[in-house]
Motif scaffolding. Structure first.
Motif, mmCIF file in Angstrom:
data_model
loop_
_atom_site.group_PDB
_atom_site.id
_atom_site.type_symbol
_atom_site.label_atom_id
_atom_site.label_comp_id
_atom_site.label_asym_id
_atom_site.label_seq_id
_atom_site.Cartn_x
_atom_site.Cartn_y
_atom_site.Cartn_z
ATOM 1 N N ARG A 155 -48.029 -41.037 -30.326
ATOM 2 C CA ARG A 155 -49.583 -41.623 -30.592
ATOM 3 C C ARG A 155 -49.623 -42.645 -31.483
ATOM 4 O O ARG A 155 -49.248 -43.069 -32.507
ATOM 5 N N THR A 156 -51.225 -43.547 -31.955
ATOM 6 C CA THR A 156 -51.793 -43.876 -32.230
ATOM 7 C C THR A 156 -51.147 -44.131 -33.979
ATOM 8 O O THR A 156 -50.563 -44.822 -34.393
ATOM 9 N N VAL A 157 -51.392 -42.782 -34.715
ATOM 10 C CA VAL A 157 -51.614 -42.444 -35.560
ATOM 11 C C VAL A 157 -50.082 -41.756 -35.819
ATOM 12 O O VAL A 157 -49.825 -40.642 -35.536
ATOM 13 N N GLU B 209 -40.462 -28.754 -30.941
ATOM 14 C CA GLU B 209 -40.431 -29.515 -30.158
ATOM 15 C C GLU B 209 -42.483 -29.918 -30.062
ATOM 16 O O GLU B 209 -42.753 -31.623 -29.746
ATOM 17 N N SER B 210 -42.926 -29.174 -31.222
ATOM 18 C CA SER B 210 -44.305 -30.055 -31.349
ATOM 19 C C SER B 210 -44.218 -31.313 -32.100
ATOM 20 O O SER B 210 -45.298 -31.669 -32.519
ATOM 21 N N PHE B 211 -42.959 -31.433 -33.150
ATOM 22 C CA PHE B 211 -43.292 -32.896 -33.461
ATOM 23 C C PHE B 211 -42.555 -33.841 -33.223
ATOM 24 O O PHE B 211 -43.085 -34.906 -33.280
ATOM 25 N N PRO C 69 -46.288 -28.129 -28.852
ATOM 26 C CA PRO C 69 -47.438 -29.620 -28.389
ATOM 27 C C PRO C 69 -49.000 -29.582 -28.780
ATOM 28 O O PRO C 69 -48.736 -28.975 -27.275
ATOM 29 N N LYS D 122 -48.294 -39.729 -37.791
ATOM 30 C CA LYS D 122 -48.690 -38.831 -38.984
ATOM 31 C C LYS D 122 -48.716 -37.671 -38.680
ATOM 32 O O LYS D 122 -50.614 -38.143 -38.094
ATOM 33 N N VAL D 123 -49.066 -36.766 -38.977
ATOM 34 C CA VAL D 123 -49.847 -35.386 -39.476
ATOM 35 C C VAL D 123 -49.703 -35.184 -41.107
ATOM 36 O O VAL D 123 -48.855 -35.956 -41.638
ATOM 37 N N PRO D 124 -50.601 -34.497 -41.397
ATOM 38 C CA PRO D 124 -50.701 -34.779 -43.136
ATOM 39 C C PRO D 124 -50.639 -33.237 -43.783
ATOM 40 O O PRO D 124 -51.347 -32.983 -44.627
ATOM 41 N N ASN E 46 -43.798 -34.756 -29.947
ATOM 42 C CA ASN E 46 -45.056 -35.912 -29.549
ATOM 43 C C ASN E 46 -45.926 -37.014 -30.284
ATOM 44 O O ASN E 46 -46.992 -37.466 -30.393
ATOM 45 N N ASP F 132 -56.285 -39.179 -34.260
ATOM 46 C CA ASP F 132 -54.650 -39.215 -34.618
ATOM 47 C C ASP F 132 -54.056 -40.349 -33.205
ATOM 48 O O ASP F 132 -52.957 -41.131 -33.196
#
Lengths: 167, 305
Positions: free
Chosen positions: B31-33, B23-25, A77, B35-37, B27, A111
């Motif tokens: 966030r403000t956005v 686990e990495s997804f 993370p 989304k990840v690309p 958080n 982001d």
């Protein structure tokens, strides 16, 4: 070939110190890029007695080679401990090469919000840029041919090595 | 992995890798956005032949948070009712240059059938097929358990309710065994247990009081009212009386036991409101984790890693 990391770190700390003096906020947010960048960021954080907690970026979700290489199985993370909007951000990495990691890190950073400014600090700039990206503060510039790489191992002790890829 | 069809054939490393990636997804939500690309420019189709709110919408949200384009196909209103076959529907969607199918179907084996007849670059995720499997639900359950209990080695897990019709339970049992759970119990009336279920490596209980003793995790299954038309149960009221999870019965489990349910819950049928809304319940956490776990699986398939 081994490089004396302590010398590089103390030069980096001094230069970053002068960079901080030029900002209107003496307490910027320091953000390290996993993995080597975090070690360097931790060193700076301590040496400069910064008060805000360190941020960590894992750029795996922002890489531009995902469709070729797939997802990094070691992804961990990211964590940015506070709202970065209007913060001065010191982005730290161990080695600056093509600039693609920094591109990914900046995309991820935005982001989280809109920082007041972002400054790039790297331990080693090894040349070979493919994008219009440059560091504000560099510990050392070592121009290397494409088949050679700089590798930082750590966290204690931090060691820099130049390795030649087998062809 | 190219397809994700069942938890049965996967190794411990593969399952653990999915949980670690999820686990990495988690958080990304904060966030403000949000989304990840990662899946920008990919097209994903939600192909649901059976009603679903939670699974369909968490898949949709997961796809959107990965920046993919997602198409929801409402089958009740579409061509299959006009007599088009599953394969023809598929060919048409394929012609729209789709990268991934998420399919739920009332027939066991539908997702695997799809995966065998599809162009090689397309991935298929099973979102529930008949009584066979519901692997993404099982993975989000494993994620929820790991979050609460850190590891699986010492855990006693009880699965309670309609195991006969439950694809979720089957996928959970395979995943729990692979991840090394110490003991898996199933608790149900004889009419709601598949024959020879003990071959899956579970202990069978017909009395909830005995089955819940000292367990660390309780997974309640939904009594599928729409599948209860036969003479499997005298009444819902009697079912609750004999197998419903109440505060008194929960007290028989370990002090820090968690209560899970894949939803939708039938209050007063398989679980009392007091327990469902109580502090040992992690039912709503399961829903949140479902997004991160599905993001992990989708991106691992898209990256073919």
């Amino acid at each position: 070939m081994n490089i004396n990391v302590d010398e590089l770190l103390s030069s980096l700390t001094q230069q970053t110190q002068s960079l901080l003096l030029s900002l209107d906020d003496p307490q910027p947010l320091i953000v390290g890029i996993r993995t080597g960048g975090i070690w360097v960021a931790e060193h700076l954080h301590q040496a400069l007695a910064l008060s805000k907690p360190i941020g960590v970026l894992d750029i795996s979700f922002y890489r531009d080679d995902f469709s070729r290489l797939g997802l990094n199985p070691e992804v961990k993370p990211s964590s940015i401990p506070l709202d970065i909007t209007n913060e001065h951000v010191i982005l730290v990495d161990d080695v600056l090469h093509t600039g693609r990691t920094i591109r990914a890190a900046m995309n991820e950073l935005f982001d989280y919000g809109r920082p007041a400014s972002v400054h790039l600090v790297v331990l080693v700039d090894r040349g070979g840029r493919e994008l219009p990206i440059d560091a504000k503060v560099t510990g050392k510039r070592i121009d290397l041919p494409p088949q050679q790489h700089v590798k930082l191992t750590g966290p204690t002790p931090l060691k820099l090595e130049i390795i030649t890829a087998k062809t | 992995m190219q397809h994700f069809l069942t938890t049965e054939s996967l190794t411990k490393d593969q399952l653990t890798n999915i949980l670690d990636t999820a686990e990495s997804f988690t958080n990304v939500d904060g966030r403000t956005v949000k989304k990840v690309p990662l899946l920008r420019g990919k097209t994903i189709v939600n192909l649901f032949f059976e009603a679903s709110t939670r699974t369909r919408s968490t898949f949709e949200l997961a796809a959107k948070r990965l920046s993919a384009d997602i198409l929801n196909i409402n089958i009740n209103a579409s061509a299959t009712v006009k007599g088009e076959s599953l394969l023809d529907t598929l060919r048409n969607l394929e012609a729209m240059h789709v990268d991934m199918f998420i399919i739920r179907h009332q027939d066991s084996g539908a997702a695997e059938f799809l995966s065998r007849h599809i162009s090689p670059h397309i991935s298929v995720i099973n979102a529930g097929d008949g009584r066979h499997a519901h692997p993404t639900q099982a993975m989000l359950d494993m994620y929820t358990i790991r979050k609460a209990k850190q590891n699986f080695e010492h855990l006693k897990v009880a699965i309670v309710g309609d195991l006969l019709h439950s694809r979720v339970a089957r996928s959970q049992i395979h995943a729990l065994r692979t991840l090394g759970a110490n003991e898996i119990r199933v608790i149900a009336p004889r009419t709601l247990l598949p024959a020879r279920i003990e071959n899956l490596g579970v202990k069978v209980f017909h009395q909830i009081e005995a089955g819940l003793k000292d367990v660390d995790v309780i997974i309640m299954l939904r009594l599928q009212k729409e599948r209860m038309l036969g003479a499997l149960l005298p009444s819902e009221h009697e079912y609750f009386h004999l197998f419903g999870l109440t505060q008194e019965r929960l007290a028989l489990a370990a002090k820090d036991a968690i209560v899970m349910h894949p939803g939708p819950i039938n209050r007063g049928v398989e679980i009392s409101s007091e327990v469902a809304d109580g502090k040992q319940s992690v039912i709503l956490e399961q829903v949140s984790y479902g997004i991160a776990v599905r993001m992990a699986i989708m991106s691992m398939l898209a990256g073919n890693s």
